[in-house]
Design a protein around this motif. Sequence first.
Motif, mmCIF file in Angstrom:
data_model
loop_
_atom_site.group_PDB
_atom_site.id
_atom_site.type_symbol
_atom_site.label_atom_id
_atom_site.label_comp_id
_atom_site.label_asym_id
_atom_site.label_seq_id
_atom_site.Cartn_x
_atom_site.Cartn_y
_atom_site.Cartn_z
ATOM 1 N N VAL A 48 0.836 -1.203 0.000
ATOM 2 C CA VAL A 48 0.000 0.000 0.000
ATOM 3 C C VAL A 48 0.874 1.256 0.000
ATOM 4 O O VAL A 48 0.595 2.218 -0.723
ATOM 5 N N ALA A 49 1.919 1.259 0.803
ATOM 6 C CA ALA A 49 2.808 2.427 0.836
ATOM 7 C C ALA A 49 3.444 2.653 -0.535
ATOM 8 O O ALA A 49 3.503 3.781 -1.029
ATOM 9 N N PHE A 50 3.913 1.585 -1.159
ATOM 10 C CA PHE A 50 4.516 1.693 -2.486
ATOM 11 C C PHE A 50 3.505 2.240 -3.498
ATOM 12 O O PHE A 50 3.805 3.166 -4.255
ATOM 13 N N LEU A 51 2.299 1.678 -3.486
ATOM 14 C CA LEU A 51 1.275 2.127 -4.429
ATOM 15 C C LEU A 51 0.859 3.573 -4.169
ATOM 16 O O LEU A 51 0.600 4.324 -5.109
ATOM 17 N N THR A 52 0.822 3.962 -2.912
ATOM 18 C CA THR A 52 0.451 5.335 -2.571
ATOM 19 C C THR A 52 1.503 6.314 -3.069
ATOM 20 O O THR A 52 1.176 7.389 -3.582
ATOM 21 N N VAL A 53 2.772 5.944 -2.948
ATOM 22 C CA VAL A 53 3.846 6.809 -3.455
ATOM 23 C C VAL A 53 3.773 6.900 -4.973
ATOM 24 O O VAL A 53 3.850 7.990 -5.546
ATOM 25 N N VAL A 54 3.617 5.772 -5.638
ATOM 26 C CA VAL A 54 3.520 5.767 -7.097
ATOM 27 C C VAL A 54 2.296 6.563 -7.535
ATOM 28 O O VAL A 54 2.363 7.353 -8.479
ATOM 29 N N GLU A 55 1.202 6.388 -6.830
ATOM 30 C CA GLU A 55 -0.020 7.096 -7.174
ATOM 31 C C GLU A 55 0.151 8.605 -6.993
ATOM 32 O O GLU A 55 -0.412 9.393 -7.758
ATOM 33 N N GLY A 56 0.928 9.009 -6.011
ATOM 34 C CA GLY A 56 1.165 10.429 -5.798
ATOM 35 C C GLY A 56 1.756 11.099 -7.029
ATOM 36 O O GLY A 56 1.489 12.271 -7.294
ATOM 37 N N PHE A 57 2.545 10.366 -7.773
ATOM 38 C CA PHE A 57 3.137 10.910 -8.997
ATOM 39 C C PHE A 57 2.215 10.747 -10.208
ATOM 40 O O PHE A 57 2.165 11.600 -11.072
ATOM 41 N N GLY A 58 1.487 9.648 -10.265
ATOM 42 C CA GLY A 58 0.677 9.370 -11.450
ATOM 43 C C GLY A 58 -0.794 9.670 -11.313
ATOM 44 O O GLY A 58 -1.545 9.552 -12.283
ATOM 45 N N ASP A 59 -1.225 10.078 -10.130
ATOM 46 C CA ASP A 59 -2.654 10.289 -9.874
ATOM 47 C C ASP A 59 -3.260 11.331 -10.803
ATOM 48 O O ASP A 59 -4.366 11.145 -11.301
ATOM 49 N N CYS A 61 -2.546 11.992 -13.730
ATOM 50 C CA CYS A 61 -2.662 11.493 -15.105
ATOM 51 C C CYS A 61 -3.851 10.550 -15.295
ATOM 52 O O CYS A 61 -4.409 10.486 -16.388
ATOM 53 N N ILE A 62 -4.228 9.834 -14.228
ATOM 54 C CA ILE A 62 -5.270 8.817 -14.403
ATOM 55 C C ILE A 62 -6.507 9.020 -13.539
ATOM 56 O O ILE A 62 -7.502 8.336 -13.726
ATOM 57 N N SER A 63 -6.478 9.961 -12.602
ATOM 58 C CA SER A 63 -7.619 10.117 -11.695
ATOM 59 C C SER A 63 -8.875 10.621 -12.393
ATOM 60 O O SER A 63 -9.969 10.511 -11.855
ATOM 61 N N TRP A 64 -8.747 11.151 -13.577
ATOM 62 C CA TRP A 64 -9.902 11.646 -14.325
ATOM 63 C C TRP A 64 -10.709 10.513 -14.961
ATOM 64 O O TRP A 64 -11.835 10.719 -15.411
ATOM 65 N N LEU A 65 -10.131 9.314 -15.002
ATOM 66 C CA LEU A 65 -10.825 8.187 -15.623
ATOM 67 C C LEU A 65 -12.116 7.863 -14.867
ATOM 68 O O LEU A 65 -12.150 7.922 -13.636
ATOM 69 N N PRO A 66 -13.164 7.518 -15.586
ATOM 70 C CA PRO A 66 -14.412 7.145 -14.906
ATOM 71 C C PRO A 66 -14.187 5.921 -14.011
ATOM 72 O O PRO A 66 -13.433 5.007 -14.362
ATOM 73 N N LEU A 67 -14.797 5.930 -12.874
ATOM 74 C CA LEU A 67 -14.744 4.834 -11.886
ATOM 75 C C LEU A 67 -13.345 4.612 -11.326
ATOM 76 O O LEU A 67 -13.055 3.535 -10.795
ATOM 77 N N TYR A 68 -12.475 5.602 -11.410
ATOM 78 C CA TYR A 68 -11.111 5.465 -10.885
ATOM 79 C C TYR A 68 -11.130 5.178 -9.386
ATOM 80 O O TYR A 68 -10.469 4.251 -8.922
#
Length: 157
Positions: A48-59, A61-68
């Motif tokens: 979870v920590a790894f994914l949260t860090v990665v998501e912090g950089f890529g969020d 770019c992809i958070s606009w996707l429907p049902l994200y």
Amino acid sequence: MMGSFVSKTLLLTFGYALPAYECFKTVNKSKPEETKQLIFWCQYWIVVAFLTVVEGFGDTCISWLPLYSEAKLAFFVFLWYTKTEDSVHLYNSFLQPYIVKHEKEIDHSLSMLKFKAMEFVGFAWNKAVIYGQKGFTGVLNNVTSQVHLDKQGSTSP
């Protein structure tokens, strides 16, 4: 779509709060027979920590996707659902080998980051002290000049 507020609330509840509580219960029991459960929850938190860090950089770019948010919630539940133990699989297959391979570089980078952070804190503290002294001196000068003007005004006819 559930809406941002609902999905974030559910994500916080089922992605963080519930697993954190389960981890707390496992650690708090601290009996040898719960070691497997403890390892499972520790591996979950590492993933979870790894994914949260990665998501912090890529969020962004992809958070606009429907049902994200809903997909993210489903993924977190998928990770801790103990029958599949997919966080263990992710940890053992990808994260552990990668971290072990790069552990020395990670440790070096973290120690350099800590050193630079301490340098920055020292620099910021020194600047804050200088600005504080200048501000305090300015206030004192202003007060003393006002007192001096008041004394002059009261002695003149």
